[in-house]
Write an enzyme that holds these catalytic residues in place. Structure first.
Site, PDB file in Angstrom:
ATOM      1  N   ARG A  64      16.397  26.194  -2.591  1.00 28.53           N
ATOM      2  CA  ARG A  64      16.814  25.175  -3.557  1.00 28.53           C
ATOM      3  C   ARG A  64      16.558  23.746  -3.078  1.00 28.53           C
ATOM      4  O   ARG A  64      16.664  22.797  -3.840  1.00 28.53           O
ATOM      5  CB  ARG A  64      18.307  25.366  -3.898  1.00 28.53           C
ATOM      6  CG  ARG A  64      18.560  26.581  -4.770  1.00 28.53           C
ATOM      7  CD  ARG A  64      20.020  26.996  -4.775  1.00 28.53           C
ATOM      8  NE  ARG A  64      20.367  27.789  -3.607  1.00 28.53           N
ATOM      9  CZ  ARG A  64      21.574  28.305  -3.375  1.00 28.53           C
ATOM     10  NH1 ARG A  64      22.564  28.088  -4.228  1.00 28.53           N
ATOM     11  NH2 ARG A  64      21.812  29.031  -2.292  1.00 28.53           N
ATOM     12  N   THR A  71      23.245  37.655   5.006  1.00 30.18           N
ATOM     13  CA  THR A  71      24.071  37.092   6.080  1.00 30.18           C
ATOM     14  C   THR A  71      24.620  38.163   7.030  1.00 30.18           C
ATOM     15  O   THR A  71      24.779  37.903   8.224  1.00 30.18           O
ATOM     16  CB  THR A  71      25.225  36.248   5.497  1.00 30.18           C
ATOM     17  OG1 THR A  71      25.854  36.970   4.437  1.00 30.18           O
ATOM     18  CG2 THR A  71      24.711  34.936   4.948  1.00 30.18           C
ATOM     19  N   ASP A 117      24.278  25.106   7.367  1.00 26.19           N
ATOM     20  CA  ASP A 117      24.248  24.202   6.206  1.00 26.19           C
ATOM     21  C   ASP A 117      25.645  23.742   5.778  1.00 26.19           C
ATOM     22  O   ASP A 117      25.838  23.291   4.660  1.00 26.19           O
ATOM     23  CB  ASP A 117      23.504  24.854   5.026  1.00 26.19           C
ATOM     24  CG  ASP A 117      24.177  26.129   4.524  1.00 26.19           C
ATOM     25  OD1 ASP A 117      25.136  26.608   5.162  1.00 26.19           O
ATOM     26  OD2 ASP A 117      23.733  26.652   3.472  1.00 26.19           O
ATOM     27  N   ARG A 129       9.651  -4.941  17.728  1.00 25.45           N
ATOM     28  CA  ARG A 129       9.234  -3.546  17.928  1.00 25.45           C
ATOM     29  C   ARG A 129       9.574  -3.082  19.333  1.00 25.45           C
ATOM     30  O   ARG A 129      10.126  -3.830  20.141  1.00 25.45           O
ATOM     31  CB  ARG A 129       7.731  -3.431  17.662  1.00 25.45           C
ATOM     32  CG  ARG A 129       7.376  -3.672  16.193  1.00 25.45           C
ATOM     33  CD  ARG A 129       5.903  -3.932  16.040  1.00 25.45           C
ATOM     34  NE  ARG A 129       5.120  -2.857  16.631  1.00 25.45           N
ATOM     35  CZ  ARG A 129       3.854  -2.994  17.033  1.00 25.45           C
ATOM     36  NH1 ARG A 129       3.244  -4.157  16.912  1.00 25.45           N
ATOM     37  NH2 ARG A 129       3.224  -1.975  17.559  1.00 25.45           N
ATOM     38  N   LYS A 147       6.352  -7.209  20.422  1.00 27.23           N
ATOM     39  CA  LYS A 147       6.234  -5.824  20.875  1.00 27.23           C
ATOM     40  C   LYS A 147       6.118  -5.830  22.385  1.00 27.23           C
ATOM     41  O   LYS A 147       5.283  -6.557  22.934  1.00 27.23           O
ATOM     42  CB  LYS A 147       4.997  -5.156  20.258  1.00 27.23           C
ATOM     43  CG  LYS A 147       4.978  -3.670  20.482  1.00 27.23           C
ATOM     44  CD  LYS A 147       3.770  -3.027  21.130  1.00 27.23           C
ATOM     45  CE  LYS A 147       2.830  -3.840  21.914  1.00 27.23           C
ATOM     46  NZ  LYS A 147       1.750  -3.138  22.560  1.00 27.23           N
TER      47      LYS A 147
HETATM   48  C1  UD1 Z   1      27.445  32.121   1.500  1.00 28.35           C
HETATM   49  C2  UD1 Z   1      28.477  33.259   1.305  1.00 28.35           C
HETATM   50  C3  UD1 Z   1      29.491  32.823   0.262  1.00 28.35           C
HETATM   51  C4  UD1 Z   1      30.133  31.518   0.663  1.00 28.35           C
HETATM   52  C5  UD1 Z   1      29.080  30.450   0.952  1.00 28.35           C
HETATM   53  C6  UD1 Z   1      29.745  29.236   1.574  1.00 28.35           C
HETATM   54  C7  UD1 Z   1      27.213  35.335   1.665  1.00 28.35           C
HETATM   55  C8  UD1 Z   1      26.559  36.483   1.040  1.00 28.35           C
HETATM   56  N1  UD1 Z   1      27.780  34.425   0.834  1.00 28.35           N
HETATM   57  O1  UD1 Z   1      26.759  31.965   0.274  1.00 28.35           O
HETATM   58  O2  UD1 Z   1      30.482  33.816   0.111  1.00 28.35           O
HETATM   59  O3  UD1 Z   1      31.004  31.067  -0.345  1.00 28.35           O
HETATM   60  O4  UD1 Z   1      28.116  30.943   1.900  1.00 28.35           O
HETATM   61  O5  UD1 Z   1      28.822  28.183   1.780  1.00 28.35           O
HETATM   62  O6  UD1 Z   1      27.266  35.246   2.889  1.00 28.35           O
HETATM   63  N2  UD1 Z   1      21.180  33.029   6.252  1.00 28.35           N
HETATM   64  C9  UD1 Z   1      20.499  33.650   7.279  1.00 28.35           C
HETATM   65  N3  UD1 Z   1      19.844  34.806   7.012  1.00 28.35           N
HETATM   66  C10 UD1 Z   1      19.840  35.387   5.784  1.00 28.35           C
HETATM   67  C11 UD1 Z   1      20.532  34.739   4.736  1.00 28.35           C
HETATM   68  C12 UD1 Z   1      21.197  33.552   4.997  1.00 28.35           C
HETATM   69  O7  UD1 Z   1      20.491  33.178   8.409  1.00 28.35           O
HETATM   70  O8  UD1 Z   1      19.227  36.459   5.649  1.00 28.35           O
HETATM   71  C13 UD1 Z   1      21.883  31.760   6.538  1.00 28.35           C
HETATM   72  C14 UD1 Z   1      21.397  30.598   5.711  1.00 28.35           C
HETATM   73  O9  UD1 Z   1      20.341  29.929   6.374  1.00 28.35           O
HETATM   74  C15 UD1 Z   1      22.661  29.741   5.614  1.00 28.35           C
HETATM   75  C16 UD1 Z   1      23.792  30.748   5.672  1.00 28.35           C
HETATM   76  O10 UD1 Z   1      23.234  31.927   6.217  1.00 28.35           O
HETATM   77  O11 UD1 Z   1      22.781  28.885   6.725  1.00 28.35           O
HETATM   78  C17 UD1 Z   1      24.379  31.045   4.299  1.00 28.35           C
HETATM   79  O12 UD1 Z   1      23.363  31.530   3.450  1.00 28.35           O
HETATM   80  P1  UD1 Z   1      23.208  31.031   1.957  1.00 28.35           P
HETATM   81  O13 UD1 Z   1      22.060  31.739   1.342  1.00 28.35           O
HETATM   82  O14 UD1 Z   1      23.213  29.555   1.900  1.00 28.35           O
HETATM   83  O15 UD1 Z   1      24.557  31.645   1.338  1.00 28.35           O
HETATM   84  P2  UD1 Z   1      25.377  31.100   0.127  1.00 28.35           P
HETATM   85  O16 UD1 Z   1      24.722  31.554  -1.141  1.00 28.35           O
HETATM   86  O17 UD1 Z   1      25.640  29.670   0.268  1.00 28.35           O
HETATM   87 CA    CA Z   2      24.887  28.017   1.629  1.00 23.01          CA
END
Ligand code: UD1
Ligand code: CA
Length: 458
Positions: A16, A81, A105, A335, A353
């Site tokens: 996104r 996740t 994030d 600079r 500089k």
């Molecule tokens: C996730 C949670 C949600 C929560 C929200 C809070 C899950 C399924 N959902 O949703 O319940 O309310 O965070 O912000 O966990 N990531 C990986 N590998 C993957 C997928 C994701 O490392 O295969 C990392 C992403 O880079 C990110 C974090 O996990 O840092 C969360 O993933 P994201 O896809 O942003 O989950 P949300 O939809 O925000």
């Molecule tokens: Ca997220």
């Protein structure tokens, strides 16, 4: 206290954001969002910090290469996740105690709040503790479904019924887990959901089915758990980072005319009674002393500014050092490696500089001073240029104490103007000027009488 291990998830694509740059490297309030998260993790002095990377893993690794405390685990492909956390199993083999899971994030989480989560988790002896929040607009987040007081499960927005979507208590994505049995449980999570992903929140229902204790802690400041999935959310979080920094500065005695247009990076320090006018940007590792005045439109990056310095409107100052009582601008460009000693003055349309300007020396108008060492009480006339580049190498100019450089002079480096010497206006200085001498290079002036009217007749 049990051993503490931190895992930060950062493998996702960040679709996104619509960006070439990995999502967690986008800057929130001047600092890559993942740096905020790493700082929070490190504040707890954990035994290990593991980052799960995947999408654009090389870019991420090199951006974080200065962090020797981090271990990297690559998740490829990214299947959700729960799968992401499972990839850290080998890295954490033999570890016991508490695992704290953070998201790359979610940058506003404070160490204090995280500490509360860990304390609660460990004193309750729970298998998992979820940090939740009650928000006005829960859309997009996983919802906390309770049975009675206790959390029963978490349902993702996409998979939720309209009744569940009405729940305003959300999953922050931040958890504390007992490492005992965690990875075994993760292997039992299925990808039976709208996204066909392995969801970490599903471990909650699994634990409850198995009769393991799951606890929650509700965060009071919901800003702390804001996740960034889009540029709109990035801007909102950046605004909060800035507001917090500005509030901290004002509490410490800095005047900020208009906080809404003042951009000060988190690592900047500013002394009391300094005034920041609207529209300034103070970045990186800049330090500013007390009693300074920074006027509108100024941008200062990685620089050291001492006390009582005035920076007039629209100056750009990078990797430079300004001593006490210096005045620069308006429209000056300092600079890398510009060093202005006490009481030095730089005026409009002057660029420096890699140049040192001595105590009380002045370059007030339209000059380029590069690779130069300029002594004390030197006067640099309007339009002076150090010709420091001969097409192949950069060469040094030295101007000794008390010298006077007349307007529109060029100093062809390498060259030295001795102590107290004068350079006549419009001189091209190709050879060293001895101390006390006058250098002139222009020919004798010739006047042609009546030239204008003779031209006009023709
Ligand atoms: C996730 C949670 C949600 C929560 C929200 C809070 C899950 C399924 N959902 O949703 O319940 O309310 O965070 O912000 O966990 N990531 C990986 N590998 C993957 C997928 C994701 O490392 O295969 C990392 C992403 O880079 C990110 C974090 O996990 O840092 C969360 O993933 P994201 O896809 O942003 O989950 P949300 O939809 O925000
Ligand atoms: Ca997220």
């Amino acid at each position: 206290m049990a051993d503490l291990h931190v895992v930060i998830l950062a493998a996702g694509k960040g679709t996104r954001m619509k960006s070439e740059l990995p999502k967690v490297l986008h800057r929130a309030g001047g600092v890559p969002m993942i740096e905020h998260v790493i700082q929070t993790a490190n504040a707890l002095h954990p035994r290990s910090v593991t980052i799960v990377i995947g999408h654009q893993s090389d870019a991420l690794k090199s951006a974080l290469s200065s962090h020797s405390e981090l271990s990297f685990v690559v998740q490829e492909p990214q299947l959700g996740t729960a799968h992401a956390l499972l990839t850290t199993e080998t890295a954490l083999r033999g570890a016991s105690g508490t695992l704290v899971l953070l998201s790359g994030d979610v940058p506003l989480l404070s160490a204090k709040t995280l500490k509360t989560l860990i304390d609660r988790h460990e004193s309750a002896g729970a298998a998992a503790t979820v940090m939740t929040a009650v928000v006005d607009d829960p859309s997009g987040y996983g919802r906390i479904v309770r049975s009675g007081e206790k959390i029963a499960r978490i349902v993702e927005h996409r998979d939720a019924t309209s009744e569940e979507r009405a729940i305003r208590e959300i999953n922050s994505g931040i958890y504390a887990f007992d490492l005992d049995g965690l990875f075994e449980a993760l292997r039992n999570i299925a990808a039976e959901n709208a996204q066909r992903e392995y969801y970490l929140p599903d471990v909650i229902a699994l634990y409850r089915q198995r009769g393991r204790d799951v606890d929650t802690i509700v965060v009071s400041n919901v800003d702390e758990i804001r996740g960034i999935n889009s540029r709109v959310e990035l801007a909102a979080v950046s605004r909060i980072v800035r507001q917090n920094k500005n509030a901290e500065l004002m509490a410490a005695g800095v005047t900020i005319d208009d906080p809404s247009t003042t951009y000060v990076d988190p690592d900047v320090s500013i002394g009391p009674d300094t005034i920041l006018h609207p529209g300034v940007s103070i970045e990186g590792r800049t330090t500013i002393g007390g009693g300074c005045e920074i006027h509108s439109g100024v941008r200062i990056i990685d620089s050291r500014i001492a006390d009582r310095v005035t920076v007039n409107n629209h100056c750009v100052i990078t990797e430079s050092s300004l001593a006490a009582d210096v005045r620069v601008g308006p429209f000056a460009h300092l600079r890398r490696g510009a060093v202005l000693n006490e009481n030095a003055r730089v005026g409009n349309f002057v660029e420096l500089k890699n140049t040192t300007l001595g105590v009380g020396s002045k370059a007030m108008h339209l000059a380029y001073l590069g690779d130069a060492t300029i002594g004390t009480k030197v006067n640099i006339g309007a339009g002076t240029i150090t010709c420091n580049y001969d097409g192949m190498a950069k060469n040094q100019t030295t101007i000794e104490d008390g010298a006077f450089i007349g307007s529109d002079s060029q100093l062809i480096a390498p060259v030295t103007v001795g102590k107290g010497a004068y350079v006549g206006s419009g001189t091209t200085v190709r050879e060293d000027v001895p101390a006390g001498a006058l250098a002139v290079s222009a020919g004798k002036q010739r006047n042609i009488d009546g030239w204008v009217s003779s031209k006009k007749r023709g």
